[in-house]
Scaffold this active site. Structure first.
Site, PDB file in Angstrom:
ATOM      1  N   ASP A  81      -7.227  56.107 -31.719  1.00 37.61           N
ATOM      2  CA  ASP A  81      -7.455  54.714 -32.084  1.00 37.61           C
ATOM      3  C   ASP A  81      -8.937  54.371 -32.175  1.00 37.61           C
ATOM      4  O   ASP A  81      -9.594  54.177 -31.154  1.00 37.61           O
ATOM      5  CB  ASP A  81      -6.774  53.826 -31.033  1.00 37.61           C
TER       6      ASP A  81
ATOM      7  N   ASP B  94      -9.748  51.292 -38.852  1.00 34.32           N
ATOM      8  CA  ASP B  94      -8.932  51.448 -37.651  1.00 34.32           C
ATOM      9  C   ASP B  94      -7.851  52.519 -37.842  1.00 34.32           C
ATOM     10  O   ASP B  94      -6.901  52.320 -38.593  1.00 34.32           O
ATOM     11  CB  ASP B  94      -8.294  50.096 -37.301  1.00 34.32           C
TER      12      ASP B  94
END
Ligand SMILES: *[C@@H]1O[C@H](CO)[C@@H](O)[C@H](O)[C@H]1NC(C)=O
Ligand SMILES: *[C@@H]1O[C@H](CO)[C@@H](O)[C@H](O)[C@H]1NC(C)=O
Ligand SMILES: *[C@@H]1O[C@H](CO)[C@@H](O)[C@H](O)[C@H]1NC(C)=O
Ligand SMILES: *[C@@H]1O[C@H](CO)[C@@H](O)[C@H](O)[C@H]1NC(C)=O
Ligand SMILES: *[C@@H]1O[C@H](CO)[C@@H](O)[C@H](O)[C@H]1NC(C)=O
Length: 438
Positions: free
Chosen positions: A88, A313
């Site tokens: 992440d 992201d």
């Protein structure tokens, strides 16, 4: 929200290029970690990810809400315990589900990190400077006045309401090397999560999250100090068969990893002091089939209270764009698409087509002009048109509210690209030609 209907796990190899088992950092050292795709069909997925306003929100990430997540496999503790973590770039903390069980007969093997079964596990104390990284305010003393030796408790929350809480701790991490050795790195800071609230079925498989953000406690920051302050990954197209290798690399692999470095495009990584976790890039304009859309450039900017901007992201699946830009893109696509609509509308998507009888549907070409010298990101159509059910394909972009949210380039849009986050030079490199297998 994750449906395990077609859970696809690509367990891949782990490489460390260091020929020796010492951690003296040289330019040629890097760590290559396997990425495992956890995939679910998009149409079962109701994306209700709400960003908070960026101010003071510790992290905002889709790590627990996406329908396609890339997981990293690694080993923690002594003796090493294998774990899978969501990769992440939209958060900083590394955390794993922890259990304090002694005699873990009630814990199915592999369900959590068993802290008491590791001789190298060591929780930080509240008075240690490291603990301040997780304090809500940098000058706030996390120690409880009645118990100065209490462990460093943390609570870390995500924009979608997920949360992890436990003890911020230290552990030994183990990597396999290409030469068959095992390398051990001591003192990795991570959250030992005794409580976690996660809305996603990814966490039936994953044990936690590997934050790769810009903050000092992220995996990329901690390992960057040893291997070079740069990381890259390549998220391969998971519709291909056999599925190709995806990987995450920390450090530089100068010889074999980026052979055609010259062909990489670069855009600056922008800094938003109010959201120091995120890797922001600047969008200048959007083109559909080569035609520049009429989008006011100001919709892409970061405002004075830190809202807006565009974040890269890996922990979010679908791309999200601020409303005015999204509307224009939707309009342009609708105007150009000649395929019929499906019989029923598809929840969560504004533009879908019935591809029945069309062998290879072709969609308008979407490209983003980024900040930089002629830096254009022109993803292949499968990065933004996805099959939601048989014979139905939808535009895989979602709108977010201008003024309170920010745009996100999700992992689907990043597929097939080598992305290099060069933190020292504060730039993002991307290349369609860099994903060649080792
Ligand atoms: C490293 O290699 C050992 C021995 O082959 C294996 O048991 C272990 O699962 C590997 N670890 C990872 C993280 O791939
Ligand atoms: C501990 O585990 C053993 C089996 O490994 C079991 O026989 C025993 O009852 C367990 N003790 C407790 C307190 O759960
Ligand atoms: C401080 O520690 C004491 C003893 O461990 C505990 O009873 C108390 O609830 C703690 N206070 C806070 C605010 O955490
Ligand atoms: C470099 O990129 C351009 C445009 O993206 C492409 O046409 C060309 O084939 C690439 N060259 C190499 C050597 O991959
Ligand atoms: C797509 O079109 C075909 C042929 O017109 C039709 O039979 C089918 O039901 C449609 N499917 C959907 C999901 O709309």
């Amino acid at each position: 929200m994750m449906v395990s209907l077609s859970t696809l796990l690509l367990l891949l190899l782990l490489y460390v290029a260091a020929a020796t088992s010492t951690f003296s950092a040289t330019n040629t050292e890097y760590i290559k970690l396997p990425l495992v795709l956890h995939k679910t069909p998009h149409h079962h997925h109701h994306h209700h990810r709400h960003h908070q306003s960026t101010l003071k929100s510790p992290v905002i990430s889709g790590a627990s809400s996406g329908s396609g997540e890339y997981l990293i496999s690694l080993e923690l503790g002594s003796p090493p315990q294998p774990l899978l973590l969501v990769a992440d770039t939209g958060s900083d903390l590394i955390w794993v589900k922890c259990s304090a069980c002694h005699n873990c007969s009630l814990h199915p093997p592999g369900s959590a990190f068993l802290a008491r079964h590791s001789s190298s596990f060591s929780p930080h104390h509240c008075f240690q400077p490291t603990c301040r990284h997780l304090a809500p305010h940098p000058h706030h003393n996390p120690c409880n006045h009645t118990n100065l030796h209490s462990p460093c408790r943390y609570e870390y929350s995500y924009a979608d309401g997920s949360l992890t809480a436990g003890f911020f701790s230290k552990e030994t991490i183990t990597f396999n090397t290409t030469s068959g050795h095992q390398l051990q790195l001591q003192g990795l800071h991570f959250g030992c999560g005794f409580t976690s609230i996660t809305g996603s079925e990814t966490f039936n498989v994953a044990h936690g999250v590997m934050g790769l953000g810009r903050g000092p406690i992220s995996f990329s920051s901690q390992l960057g100090r040893r291997f070079g302050n740069k990381f890259s990954y390549c998220l391969m197209d998971y519709t291909l068969s056999p599925p190709p290798t995806s990987f995450l690399l920390i450090g530089s692999q100068q010889n074999d990893f980026v052979p055609t470095n010259k062909n990489m495009s670069f855009t600056p990584l922008l800094i938003n002091p109010l959201s120091p976790t995120f890797y922001y890039i600047g969008i200048k304009s959007v083109y559909v089939d080569g035609v520049k859309l009429r989008i006011d450039p100001s919709v892409w900017s970061i405002d004075e209270i830190g809202n807006g901007g565009t974040v890269v992201d890996s922990g979010t699946t679908l791309t999200q764009l601020v409303e005015p830009a999204y509307r224009e893109i939707l309009r342009a696509f609708k105007r150009r698409l000649k395929l019929p609509s499906p019989d029923e509308s598809i929840q969560g998507f504004d533009l879908c087509v019935n591809t029945s009888g069309v062998l290879r549907p072709s969609y308008p070409r979407l490209s983003f002009e980024l900040v930089g010298k002629k830096t254009v990101f022109s993803p292949p159509q499968m990065n933004y048109f996805i099959e939601t059910s048989e014979q139905v394909e939808c535009l895989a972009i979602q709108p977010v509210e201008l003024g309170s949210e920010f745009s996100v380039i999700g992992n689907l849009m990043q597929q097939g690209y080598l992305l290099e986050f060069d933190r020292d030079r504060s730039r993002l490199g991307f290349s369609r030609h860099g994903c060649a297998l080792p």
